[in-house]
Write a protein that holds these residues in place. Structure first.
Motif, PDB file in Angstrom:
ATOM      1  N   THR A 436       0.483  -1.342   0.008  1.00 55.86           N
ATOM      2  CA  THR A 436       0.147  -0.313   0.219  1.00 55.86           C
ATOM      3  C   THR A 436       1.339   1.203   0.283  1.00 55.86           C
ATOM      4  OG1 THR A 436      -2.105  -1.175   1.128  1.00 55.86           O
ATOM      5  CG2 THR A 436      -1.556   1.398   1.073  1.00 55.86           C
ATOM      6  N   ALA A 437       1.376   1.044   0.520  1.00 56.14           N
ATOM      7  CA  ALA A 437       2.894   2.468   0.652  1.00 56.14           C
ATOM      8  C   ALA A 437       3.936   2.705  -0.289  1.00 56.14           C
ATOM      9  CB  ALA A 437       3.625   2.467   2.276  1.00 56.14           C
ATOM     10  N   ALA A 438       3.969   1.701  -0.718  1.00 54.83           N
ATOM     11  CA  ALA A 438       4.865   1.665  -1.110  1.00 54.83           C
ATOM     12  C   ALA A 438       4.200   2.004  -2.781  1.00 54.83           C
ATOM     13  CB  ALA A 438       5.464  -0.032  -2.260  1.00 54.83           C
ATOM     14  N   LEU A 439       3.984   1.065  -3.599  1.00 49.05           N
ATOM     15  CA  LEU A 439       2.573   1.729  -4.974  1.00 49.05           C
ATOM     16  C   LEU A 439       1.618   2.423  -4.831  1.00 49.05           C
ATOM     17  CD1 LEU A 439       2.338  -2.205  -5.787  1.00 49.05           C
ATOM     18  CD2 LEU A 439       4.178  -0.696  -6.986  1.00 49.05           C
ATOM     19  N   GLY A 440       1.248   3.151  -3.599  1.00 48.18           N
ATOM     20  CA  GLY A 440      -0.230   3.345  -3.810  1.00 48.18           C
ATOM     21  C   GLY A 440      -0.041   4.987  -2.932  1.00 48.18           C
ATOM     22  N   ASP A 441       1.410   5.036  -2.413  1.00 47.45           N
ATOM     23  CA  ASP A 441       2.145   6.690  -1.906  1.00 47.45           C
ATOM     24  C   ASP A 441       3.314   7.004  -3.085  1.00 47.45           C
ATOM     25  OD1 ASP A 441       2.149   8.702  -1.036  1.00 47.45           O
ATOM     26  OD2 ASP A 441       1.524   7.939   1.326  1.00 47.45           O
ATOM     27  N   GLY A 442       3.860   8.183  -3.368  1.00 47.91           N
ATOM     28  CA  GLY A 442       5.445   8.995  -3.584  1.00 47.91           C
ATOM     29  C   GLY A 442       6.422   9.379  -3.087  1.00 47.91           C
ATOM     30  N   ILE A 443       5.723   9.333  -1.413  1.00 47.40           N
ATOM     31  CA  ILE A 443       6.265  10.865  -0.412  1.00 47.40           C
ATOM     32  C   ILE A 443       7.077   9.881   0.454  1.00 47.40           C
ATOM     33  CG2 ILE A 443       5.544  12.605  -1.350  1.00 47.40           C
ATOM     34  CD1 ILE A 443       3.589  13.344   0.479  1.00 47.40           C
ATOM     35  N   GLU A 444       7.046  10.582   1.456  1.00 45.28           N
ATOM     36  CA  GLU A 444       8.473  10.136   2.925  1.00 45.28           C
ATOM     37  C   GLU A 444       8.451   8.552   2.772  1.00 45.28           C
ATOM     38  OE1 GLU A 444       6.909  13.321   6.072  1.00 45.28           O
ATOM     39  OE2 GLU A 444       4.435  12.163   4.928  1.00 45.28           O
ATOM     40  N   GLY A 445       8.660   7.682   1.629  1.00 43.04           N
ATOM     41  CA  GLY A 445       8.985   6.482   1.875  1.00 43.04           C
ATOM     42  C   GLY A 445       9.391   5.780   3.486  1.00 43.04           C
ATOM     43  N   ILE A 446      10.169   6.551   3.894  1.00 45.39           N
ATOM     44  CA  ILE A 446      10.629   5.789   5.053  1.00 45.39           C
ATOM     45  C   ILE A 446       9.480   5.768   5.683  1.00 45.39           C
ATOM     46  CG2 ILE A 446      12.501   5.460   7.177  1.00 45.39           C
ATOM     47  CD1 ILE A 446      14.112   6.607   4.202  1.00 45.39           C
ATOM     48  N   LYS A 447       8.573   7.080   6.269  1.00 45.93           N
ATOM     49  CA  LYS A 447       8.291   6.838   7.487  1.00 45.93           C
ATOM     50  C   LYS A 447       6.458   6.769   7.301  1.00 45.93           C
ATOM     51  CE  LYS A 447       4.861  10.111   9.731  1.00 45.93           C
ATOM     52  NZ  LYS A 447       3.783  10.677   8.871  1.00 45.93           N
ATOM     53  N   HIS A 448       6.000   6.438   6.490  1.00 49.78           N
ATOM     54  CA  HIS A 448       5.020   5.442   5.394  1.00 49.78           C
ATOM     55  C   HIS A 448       5.139   3.408   5.732  1.00 49.78           C
ATOM     56  CE1 HIS A 448       2.930   9.195   3.507  1.00 49.78           C
ATOM     57  NE2 HIS A 448       3.291   9.218   4.808  1.00 49.78           N
ATOM     58  N   GLN A 449       6.467   3.301   5.853  1.00 48.36           N
ATOM     59  CA  GLN A 449       7.030   2.388   5.846  1.00 48.36           C
ATOM     60  C   GLN A 449       7.093   1.803   6.965  1.00 48.36           C
ATOM     61  OE1 GLN A 449       6.828  -0.755   4.081  1.00 48.36           O
ATOM     62  NE2 GLN A 449       6.551   0.482   1.634  1.00 48.36           N
ATOM     63  N   ALA A 450       6.880   2.641   8.288  1.00 51.57           N
ATOM     64  CA  ALA A 450       6.754   2.211   9.545  1.00 51.57           C
ATOM     65  C   ALA A 450       5.675   1.472  10.607  1.00 51.57           C
ATOM     66  CB  ALA A 450       7.281   3.170  10.456  1.00 51.57           C
ATOM     67  N   VAL A 451       4.641   1.255   9.969  1.00 51.98           N
ATOM     68  CA  VAL A 451       4.045   0.203  10.502  1.00 51.98           C
ATOM     69  C   VAL A 451       4.334  -1.107  10.164  1.00 51.98           C
ATOM     70  CG1 VAL A 451       1.539  -0.415  10.372  1.00 51.98           C
ATOM     71  CG2 VAL A 451       2.383   1.849  10.559  1.00 51.98           C
ATOM     72  N   ALA A 452       4.847  -1.351   8.736  1.00 53.68           N
ATOM     73  CA  ALA A 452       5.046  -2.456   7.730  1.00 53.68           C
ATOM     74  C   ALA A 452       6.328  -3.071   8.899  1.00 53.68           C
ATOM     75  CB  ALA A 452       5.188  -2.506   6.136  1.00 53.68           C
ATOM     76  N   LEU A 453       7.286  -2.305   9.082  1.00 52.90           N
ATOM     77  CA  LEU A 453       8.633  -2.832   9.751  1.00 52.90           C
ATOM     78  C   LEU A 453       8.587  -3.390  10.800  1.00 52.90           C
ATOM     79  CD1 LEU A 453      11.297  -3.453   9.470  1.00 52.90           C
ATOM     80  CD2 LEU A 453      11.551  -0.758  10.299  1.00 52.90           C
ATOM     81  N   PHE A 454       7.022  -2.670  11.599  1.00 48.81           N
ATOM     82  CA  PHE A 454       7.395  -2.761  13.383  1.00 48.81           C
ATOM     83  C   PHE A 454       6.685  -3.901  13.158  1.00 48.81           C
ATOM     84  CE2 PHE A 454       4.615  -2.189  16.951  1.00 48.81           C
ATOM     85  CZ  PHE A 454       5.418  -1.826  17.646  1.00 48.81           C
ATOM     86  N   THR A 455       6.302  -4.625  12.132  1.00 41.69           N
ATOM     87  CA  THR A 455       4.520  -5.782  12.523  1.00 41.69           C
ATOM     88  C   THR A 455       5.749  -6.622  11.911  1.00 41.69           C
ATOM     89  OG1 THR A 455       2.671  -3.971  10.934  1.00 41.69           O
ATOM     90  CG2 THR A 455       2.499  -6.629  11.836  1.00 41.69           C
ATOM     91  N   ILE A 456       6.490  -6.371  10.970  1.00 40.98           N
ATOM     92  CA  ILE A 456       6.888  -7.552  10.588  1.00 40.98           C
ATOM     93  C   ILE A 456       8.169  -7.943  11.943  1.00 40.98           C
ATOM     94  CG2 ILE A 456       9.037  -6.316   9.096  1.00 40.98           C
ATOM     95  CD1 ILE A 456       7.634  -9.809   8.430  1.00 40.98           C
TER      96      ILE A 456
END
Length: 484
Positions: A436-456
């Motif tokens: 969702t963050a990678a393909l559905g957004d285009g800015i603040e990639g690191i911040k918007h991946q925080a939930v995915a990283l925390f979960t894994i």
């Protein structure tokens, strides 16, 4: 004659829970306040959280943290147009502040302490729900503390950003699912904890709404206390319905936002969805680094839009200046493009994987200005997990995919247990949040991946101990059958 009452000793499980909660809370409070409070600075979106807490605040991205937000006298109240459950925590912090004389002020110190209590309680629920011996559970507790307290995540708990509530909600949901599989009052407590965590996580931001169907499936797969028949399905249906009802009401409680052309969006949150699609097109696809003319043709956009290549929503010269842009841009176009251009899609995903493992954006400062640090300065008191992921971040998908596979294999091997369902839930949430963050957004990639990283990372911590054999063959039953 005097009768002496027998000494009542706490059960082993109760002692374990009290010990884990007390230790976790003490460590979180020290982590937060010593030698000075830490948070995450406002990236420019903080006004949304503040508005939901009753505070009107307009400002650009800030290099320093404000430890207190007080509305200017006479400022009219704002109506939130974007739902974030961090606003609910912030509003509770404002109400607590009133009790000590902080009328209408949001203290990030109070917010951080409140979040620390919730994080400690959620960690305790996870430990109590694990189907492992006591020593193994304490080992997992240490791993959880390292993840939750890591410098890449902990500052969000005292910030006016949405990620903190997502982290807390996911922790509570995991703990609730594990407790639900136990018998007696543990199971009832687990259902309640799952509900609270689900509402917080699902409504943390628009991006996290995709968690709802995954959580609903996980709730259905976990058998409450080994029950059968109506008693097995009723709690699951009840909590799913309650989470769905609260989510529907909450999402409709905010106001439609004003679009760039002055009109109002049809549904609350539509403005954010439009912004995300726009940025995905002009920052991920028509980025000026590839065949711009061909990409515009694939998306059904006129060749004149080449002048906007690489210009995001907030760029001084965006496509929103063209009155034709809205009729030419749709999510379907973006999905179709990525589906028919696997090479470009893989490149975007690889870059997003690097962003995720980088863990921490450099523009979110940790300190207020009075601390004496330079702008955007960050604390690194507990950098263990983010340091490790940062080492492998340049590998992108070559590093992230093996982590996914590890979690997926452990989930499959324990698929007949509540822990297996939880691992599958965390894996699915991480992958969907990543996409969702990678393909559905285009800015603040690191911040918007925080939930995915925390979960894994939660999945990895819970996957490390070897699975304990479950005596009952029933799906998702638990060997921990003692009462609280």
């Amino acid at each position: 004659m005097k009768l002496e009452a027998p000494d009542r000793q706490l059960s082993a499980e109760a002692r374990l829970g009290i010990g884990v909660f007390g230790t976790s809370l003490a460590l979180f409070v020290v982590r937060f306040l010593v030698p000075r409070p830490i948070a995450m600075s406002n990236n420019g979106d903080g006004g949304r959280v503040l508005c939901g807490a009753g505070i009107t605040w307009k400002g650009l991205p800030e290099a320093f943290v404000h430890l207190a937000y007080t509305p200017a006298p006479g400022t009219p109240p704002c109506r939130p147009t974007y739902l974030l459950t961090q606003s609910w925590l912030a509003d509770l912090a404002v109400r607590i502040g009133r009790l000590i004389g902080l009328h209408g002020t949001l203290s990030l110190v109070i917010l951080g302490l409140l979040s620390s209590v919730v994080a400690a309680a959620a960690s305790t629920a996870i430990v109590l729900g694990l189907p492992h011996p006591r020593r193994t559970r304490l080992f997992v507790a240490a791993g959880l503390l390292l993840v939750v307290a890591d410098s890449a995540f902990f500052g969000y708990f005292a910030a006016i950003l949405g990620e903190g509530a997502a982290f807390l909600g996911l922790l509570l949901a995991v703990g609730g699912l594990l407790l639900t599989a136990r018998e007696g009052r543990w199971s009832h407590a687990g259902v309640a904890v799952t509900f609270v965590g689900g509402v917080l996580a699902v409504n943390a931001k628009v991006q996290t709404l995709t968690i709802l169907p995954i959580l609903a499936l996980a709730i259905l797969l976990v058998r409450p206390g080994g029950r059968r028949g109506v008693r097995r399905w009723a709690p699951a249906v009840l909590v799913i319905g309650a989470i769905g009802a609260v989510t529907l009401f909450a999402q409709q409680s905010v106001e439609p936002a004003r679009a760039p052309d002055g009109t109002y969006t049809e549904f609350p949150g539509d403005d954010s969805r439009e912004i995300n699609v726009f940025n995905s097109i002009f920052l991920n696809i028509v980025d000026g680094k590839h065949d711009t003319r061909a990409d515009l043709a694939e998306l059904g956009l006129p060749p004149s839009f080449a002048q906007y290549a690489g210009n995001g929503w907030w760029h001084p010269h965006p496509a929103t200046l063209d009155p034709r842009y809205r009729d030419r841009i749709s999510r379907r176009n973006v999905v179709t493009y990525f589906a028919t251009h696997p090479g470009r899609t893989l490149g975007v995903l690889d870059r997003a994987a690097t962003d995720q493992l980088t863990a921490r954006p450099g523009y979110l400062g940790s300190f207020d200005q009075s601390a004496g640090f330079p702008p955007h300065a960050q604390e690194h008191r507990v950098p263990v997990v983010s340091w490790l992921t940062g080492l492998i971040a340049p590998l992108g998908l070559f590093a992230l995919v093996p982590i996914w596979l590890f979690a997926a294999v452990r989930a499959w091997r324990q698929r007949r247990t509540a822990l297996g369902v939880v691992l599958a839930f965390l894996f699915a949430v991480s992958v969907t949040q990543f996409g969702t963050a990678a393909l559905g957004d285009g800015i603040e990639g690191i911040k918007h991946q925080a939930v995915a990283l925390f979960t894994i990372l939660l999945a990895v911590v819970l996957s490390i101990p070897r699975p304990t054999r479950v005596s009952s063959p029933a799906l998702c039953s638990s060997p921990l059958n003692d009462g609280p």
